[in-house]
Design a protein around this motif. Structure first.
Motif, PDB file in Angstrom:
ATOM      1  N   MET A   1      44.589  40.993  43.158  1.00 33.25           N
ATOM      2  CA  MET A   1      44.334  42.412  43.205  1.00 33.25           C
ATOM      3  C   MET A   1      45.036  42.983  44.426  1.00 33.25           C
ATOM      4  O   MET A   1      44.876  42.477  45.524  1.00 33.25           O
ATOM      5  CB  MET A   1      42.830  42.662  43.291  1.00 33.25           C
ATOM      6  CG  MET A   1      42.498  44.124  43.308  1.00 33.25           C
ATOM      7  SD  MET A   1      40.743  44.497  43.302  1.00 33.25           S
ATOM      8  CE  MET A   1      40.092  43.350  42.164  1.00 33.25           C
ATOM      9  N   CYS A  51      42.046  48.539  37.525  1.00 32.07           N
ATOM     10  CA  CYS A  51      40.897  47.666  37.308  1.00 32.07           C
ATOM     11  C   CYS A  51      39.908  48.316  36.354  1.00 32.07           C
ATOM     12  O   CYS A  51      39.989  49.520  36.081  1.00 32.07           O
ATOM     13  CB  CYS A  51      40.241  47.275  38.626  1.00 32.07           C
ATOM     14  SG  CYS A  51      39.816  48.635  39.711  1.00 32.07           S
ATOM     15  N   TYR A  90      40.864  38.099  39.638  1.00 31.79           N
ATOM     16  CA  TYR A  90      40.060  38.547  38.507  1.00 31.79           C
ATOM     17  C   TYR A  90      40.734  38.235  37.187  1.00 31.79           C
ATOM     18  O   TYR A  90      41.958  38.123  37.110  1.00 31.79           O
ATOM     19  CB  TYR A  90      39.807  40.064  38.612  1.00 31.79           C
ATOM     20  CG  TYR A  90      38.933  40.391  39.789  1.00 31.79           C
ATOM     21  CD1 TYR A  90      37.550  40.430  39.660  1.00 31.79           C
ATOM     22  CD2 TYR A  90      39.476  40.626  41.043  1.00 31.79           C
ATOM     23  CE1 TYR A  90      36.738  40.689  40.746  1.00 31.79           C
ATOM     24  CE2 TYR A  90      38.669  40.885  42.141  1.00 31.79           C
ATOM     25  CZ  TYR A  90      37.299  40.920  41.987  1.00 31.79           C
ATOM     26  OH  TYR A  90      36.493  41.162  43.056  1.00 31.79           O
ATOM     27  N   LYS A  92      42.226  39.180  33.698  1.00 33.67           N
ATOM     28  CA  LYS A  92      43.043  40.340  33.322  1.00 33.67           C
ATOM     29  C   LYS A  92      42.712  40.758  31.897  1.00 33.67           C
ATOM     30  O   LYS A  92      42.515  39.910  31.024  1.00 33.67           O
ATOM     31  CB  LYS A  92      44.540  39.995  33.385  1.00 33.67           C
ATOM     32  CG  LYS A  92      45.035  39.648  34.764  1.00 33.67           C
ATOM     33  CD  LYS A  92      45.551  40.851  35.472  1.00 33.67           C
ATOM     34  CE  LYS A  92      46.197  40.443  36.795  1.00 33.67           C
ATOM     35  NZ  LYS A  92      46.134  41.496  37.763  1.00 33.67           N
ATOM     36  N   ASP A  99      42.767  44.405  36.167  1.00 33.22           N
ATOM     37  CA  ASP A  99      41.800  43.430  36.653  1.00 33.22           C
ATOM     38  C   ASP A  99      40.422  43.808  36.115  1.00 33.22           C
ATOM     39  O   ASP A  99      39.985  44.956  36.268  1.00 33.22           O
ATOM     40  CB  ASP A  99      41.740  43.439  38.181  1.00 33.22           C
ATOM     41  CG  ASP A  99      43.004  42.910  38.822  1.00 33.22           C
ATOM     42  OD1 ASP A  99      43.618  41.977  38.254  1.00 33.22           O
ATOM     43  OD2 ASP A  99      43.382  43.423  39.888  1.00 33.22           O
ATOM     44  N   LEU A 101      36.827  43.614  36.791  1.00 32.80           N
ATOM     45  CA  LEU A 101      35.956  43.296  37.920  1.00 32.80           C
ATOM     46  C   LEU A 101      34.658  42.646  37.475  1.00 32.80           C
ATOM     47  O   LEU A 101      34.147  41.762  38.147  1.00 32.80           O
ATOM     48  CB  LEU A 101      35.657  44.548  38.734  1.00 32.80           C
ATOM     49  CG  LEU A 101      36.861  45.294  39.305  1.00 32.80           C
ATOM     50  CD1 LEU A 101      36.396  46.488  40.126  1.00 32.80           C
ATOM     51  CD2 LEU A 101      37.751  44.374  40.114  1.00 32.80           C
TER      52      LEU A 101
END
Length: 178
Positions: A1, A51, A90, A92, A99, A101
């Motif tokens: 990230m 994200c 993270y 994908k 990302d 989360l």
């Protein structure tokens, strides 16, 4: 990230919100508040890569079941977070490349109870729970106490002040402090 310096970086966070309970009517503006909280956290943390996060509203029975299953604590709690990453790496989203989360689960019943107990608005409580859970998704932890707990509290307060939801005279305790 990717992380920037936290200034003038425009993060792109997609926040999916789902109501999985029928006990509490979700007040208007709550979904917008949650999105603002998530954006403020990634901005404050200097995250610049795209994200995603999901947020679910549940009732006390549902969150108690999740708490029992995943944390082995047979009690309702206010919020749970389920990170999809470790050490800043993270999963994908294969469609978007963003990302992922993780997932945040908020008991609206518990949020109302706590807002009343602490003498502040439901908006303040939901804002706190969202910021708290987002920081957990980003690797912050208060469970061990000490400097990590202090660091997380400082980050929470920084974001909440930025959102206009500062801590008032009440003192919010974590479950493990009660």
């Amino acid at each position: 990230m990717k992380k920037g310096n936290g200034k003038d970086n425009m993060s792109t966070i997609k926040v999916q919100i789902v109501n999985k309970q029928r006990t509490i009517k979700i007040p208007s503006g709550t979904r917008l508040l949650i999105r603002r909280c998530c954006h403020a956290v990634v901005e404050t943390e200097g995250i610049t890569s795209p994200c995603e996060v999901s947020v679910s509203f549940v009732d006390n029975d549902q969150i108690r079941e999740l708490n029992r299953e995943y944390r082995h604590k047979d009690m309702a709690t206010d919020v749970l977070s389920f990170p999809l990453g470790e050490n800043g790496v993270y999963d994908k989203n294969p469609q978007t490349g963003a990302d992922m989360l993780g997932d945040i689960v908020i008991s609206m019943e518990k949020a109302i109870e706590q807002a009343e107990a602490y003498g502040h608005s439901l908006e303040r409580e939901v804002g706190f729970l969202t910021v708290h859970a987002m920081l957990h998704l980003l690797g912050y932890d208060h469970e061990g106490g000490g400097i990590e707990r202090v660091r997380m509290r400082e980050r929470e307060e920084t974001v909440l002040v930025k959102l206009g939801l500062p801590r008032d005279a009440s003192y919010v305790m974590y479950d493990d402090e009660r």
